[in-house]
Design a protein around this motif. Sequence first.
Motif, PDB file in Angstrom:
ATOM      1  N   ALA A   1      -1.368   3.671  -0.440  1.00 31.98           N
ATOM      2  CA  ALA A   1      -0.181   3.332   0.620  1.00 31.98           C
ATOM      3  C   ALA A   1       1.159   3.514  -0.097  1.00 31.98           C
ATOM      4  N   TYR A   2       1.955   3.972   0.913  1.00 30.92           N
ATOM      5  CA  TYR A   2       3.365   4.101   0.580  1.00 30.92           C
ATOM      6  C   TYR A   2       4.102   3.191   1.057  1.00 30.92           C
ATOM      7  N   GLU A   3       4.997   2.589   0.223  1.00 29.84           N
ATOM      8  CA  GLU A   3       5.899   1.449   0.789  1.00 29.84           C
ATOM      9  C   GLU A   3       6.794   1.935   2.014  1.00 29.84           C
ATOM     10  N   GLY A   4       7.398   3.267   2.066  1.00 29.01           N
ATOM     11  CA  GLY A   4       8.290   3.596   2.913  1.00 29.01           C
ATOM     12  C   GLY A   4       7.419   3.737   4.355  1.00 29.01           C
TER      13      GLY A   4
ATOM     14  N   ARG B   1      -2.476   4.572  -6.280  1.00 22.92           N
ATOM     15  CA  ARG B   1      -1.295   4.239  -5.918  1.00 22.92           C
ATOM     16  C   ARG B   1      -1.599   2.960  -4.915  1.00 22.92           C
ATOM     17  N   SER B   2      -0.539   1.692  -4.980  1.00 22.77           N
ATOM     18  CA  SER B   2      -1.105   0.702  -4.198  1.00 22.77           C
ATOM     19  C   SER B   2       0.305  -0.040  -4.021  1.00 22.77           C
ATOM     20  N   VAL B   3       0.158  -0.881  -2.942  1.00 24.66           N
ATOM     21  CA  VAL B   3       1.615  -1.649  -2.580  1.00 24.66           C
ATOM     22  C   VAL B   3       0.820  -3.132  -2.493  1.00 24.66           C
ATOM     23  N   GLU B   4       1.531  -3.940  -3.198  1.00 31.26           N
ATOM     24  CA  GLU B   4       1.178  -5.491  -3.225  1.00 31.26           C
ATOM     25  C   GLU B   4       2.230  -5.847  -1.947  1.00 31.26           C
TER      26      GLU B   4
END
Length: 248
Positions: free
Chosen positions: A180-183, A214-217
Amino acid sequence: MGFGAIIIGDEILSGRRQDKHLTKLIELFSERGLKLSWVRYVGDHPSLLTQTLRESFETGDIVFSFGGIGATPDDHTRQCAAAALDLPLVLHPQAEQIIRDKFGDEITDHRLQMGVYPQGSDIIPNPYNQIPGFSIRQHFFVPGFPVMAWPMVAWALDTHYRHLHHAEDYVERAVTVWEAYEGRLIDLMERICVDYPTVTLFSLPSFAEGDRKRSVELGVKGAKDEVAAAMSCLCKTLSERGYHWEDK
C-alpha cells in the motif's frame, strides 16, 4: 490539557549521557492509559530554561521536569522555575525538616538549598534518599537520577491524577496493509478522523527493502468501544478496495 515533559542537562545534549526518561515516562503513562503530548530537551542555560518553563506554565498542561534541582552551581531549575513565575525562592518548611532529619549534625546551608523552591510549592516525596522534589502549577520537578525520578513521577500520577487513569478502557489497534501507498489511503484516514473524532489515528509507512514488501501500519488508539468501531470501518473499507491486510 495534555501531559508534557522537560528533560534538562547539557550532558544529554552533548551525548555524555543517554536519556532514559522519555522511554520510561511513556511506559508509566501507558500503564495508566495516559499519553504524552510533547517533550522538550533543554541544556543547563538559565535564560533558555526560564523561557522554556515560562512557555510551559502558560500551556496549562501537566508537566514533568527532570534534572537540575540539586544545589551545585550547574543546577538552575529551581531558580528558573521561580523566575518563570515571577515568584521568590523560599525554604519550604517541610522540606527543611526532612533534610535536617536526614543529615542531622552534618547539615549545611548548601544541603538546605535543596529545599528552596518557588513560593507556594508542594513537595514530592523521594523514596530513594528522602530529598524531596517539588511541584507548582501542575509542574512536577524531580531529580535527573532515574532511581529517584521514576518512583516520584509514579507517585504524582497516582496521587494527583488517578481520576484521569483509564488503562482498562484505553486500547491501541493496528493492521499492516501490504503493498500500500500511504498517499492512496489519506481519504480513508480523513474519513476515520471525521467519523470517529474521539480516537487518535496513526499511519507508519515501511518501504520495500530486499525481501521485505512495502506496507503501511494503519491504526487508531483511544476508548475501547470507539477503537473497535473505527477499526471495523477501516478494515471493511480496506477489504472493499482490494487491499490485503493483517492484524498487528
